[in-house]
Design a protein around this motif. Sequence first.
Motif, PDB file in Angstrom:
ATOM      1  N   ALA A  17     -69.021 -40.000 -10.381  1.00 23.03           N
ATOM      2  CA  ALA A  17     -67.908 -39.271 -10.999  1.00 23.03           C
ATOM      3  C   ALA A  17     -67.223 -40.093 -12.092  1.00 23.03           C
ATOM      4  O   ALA A  17     -66.219 -39.660 -12.652  1.00 23.03           O
ATOM      5  N   SER A  18     -67.773 -41.251 -12.419  1.00 22.65           N
ATOM      6  CA  SER A  18     -67.065 -42.143 -13.347  1.00 22.65           C
ATOM      7  C   SER A  18     -67.035 -41.619 -14.782  1.00 22.65           C
ATOM      8  O   SER A  18     -66.014 -41.759 -15.465  1.00 22.65           O
ATOM      9  N   TYR A  19     -68.112 -41.018 -15.268  1.00 23.98           N
ATOM     10  CA  TYR A  19     -68.089 -40.472 -16.624  1.00 23.98           C
ATOM     11  C   TYR A  19     -67.004 -39.405 -16.760  1.00 23.98           C
ATOM     12  O   TYR A  19     -66.210 -39.411 -17.690  1.00 23.98           O
ATOM     13  N   VAL A  20     -67.011 -38.472 -15.821  1.00 27.63           N
ATOM     14  CA  VAL A  20     -66.096 -37.334 -15.961  1.00 27.63           C
ATOM     15  C   VAL A  20     -64.648 -37.712 -15.687  1.00 27.63           C
ATOM     16  O   VAL A  20     -63.743 -37.212 -16.352  1.00 27.63           O
ATOM     17  N   THR A  21     -64.393 -38.603 -14.750  1.00 22.61           N
ATOM     18  CA  THR A  21     -62.997 -38.970 -14.495  1.00 22.61           C
ATOM     19  C   THR A  21     -62.407 -39.716 -15.683  1.00 22.61           C
ATOM     20  O   THR A  21     -61.249 -39.487 -16.042  1.00 22.61           O
ATOM     21  N   ALA A  22     -63.190 -40.573 -16.316  1.00 21.99           N
ATOM     22  CA  ALA A  22     -62.699 -41.286 -17.498  1.00 21.99           C
ATOM     23  C   ALA A  22     -62.388 -40.307 -18.628  1.00 21.99           C
ATOM     24  O   ALA A  22     -61.388 -40.461 -19.339  1.00 21.99           O
ATOM     25  N   GLU A  23     -63.209 -39.297 -18.776  1.00 23.63           N
ATOM     26  CA  GLU A  23     -62.979 -38.305 -19.837  1.00 23.63           C
ATOM     27  C   GLU A  23     -61.781 -37.419 -19.509  1.00 23.63           C
ATOM     28  O   GLU A  23     -60.940 -37.158 -20.363  1.00 23.63           O
ATOM     29  N   LEU A  24     -61.697 -36.963 -18.271  1.00 29.79           N
ATOM     30  CA  LEU A  24     -60.589 -36.078 -17.880  1.00 29.79           C
ATOM     31  C   LEU A  24     -59.238 -36.762 -17.959  1.00 29.79           C
ATOM     32  O   LEU A  24     -58.231 -36.112 -18.236  1.00 29.79           O
ATOM     33  N   ASN A  25     -59.205 -38.035 -17.708  1.00 34.07           N
ATOM     34  CA  ASN A  25     -57.927 -38.761 -17.676  1.00 34.07           C
ATOM     35  C   ASN A  25     -57.367 -39.052 -19.068  1.00 34.07           C
ATOM     36  O   ASN A  25     -56.262 -39.571 -19.177  1.00 34.07           O
TER      37      ASN A  25
END
Length: 191
Positions: A17-25
């Motif tokens: 989930a690291s790609y998407v959490t970094a983008e969402l944040n």
Amino acid sequence: MKKVLVFLTDGFADWEASYVTAELNKSRTGYEVQTVAIDKKPKVSMGGLRVLPDYSMEDVLPDFNMLIMPGGTTWRDEKNQKIQKIVKECFDQNISVAAICDATTFLGMHGFLDHHKHTGNSLPYLKEGAPDYCGDIHYITTPSVRDKGLVTANGTAALEFSKNILLELNVCDEKDIQDWYEHFKKGSVSC
């Protein structure tokens, strides 16, 4: 600010989930990422990261837009079957759910895949891990699937999973999301 919750178990696959959490944040998205777990005790990822959850299942409110479930080594453990409660609430209240790797097996164990197009690590793997699974007709052999508020992916597809989450949450237009995906998938720097 809209909220996305990431469900943490001991042994969670931190990279999934690291790609998407970094983008969402990022502030421009209008989303904030927070974490939830069975309890508020620190959870240790497969990579050894120790994370203190923001919420326990008991104190989280249904005021979020998506629940992301990274895979990991403990989705089949008895203690983690309690998570079914929060997932059911999401489906009942039309809150999007995203699961990758063995988290999809967890969804299959509890009937959440029976009426949605989905994928997982493989159909035989899913059937072995979830003997009561009845969603064969909806299984698609592809890295990631998005259908009616549900995003699923196999364990090799963190980028495809992230792309489908960004699309599901309508973070920006589809072309920008595709450019983002191509940037990480192919290493291009033109975006």
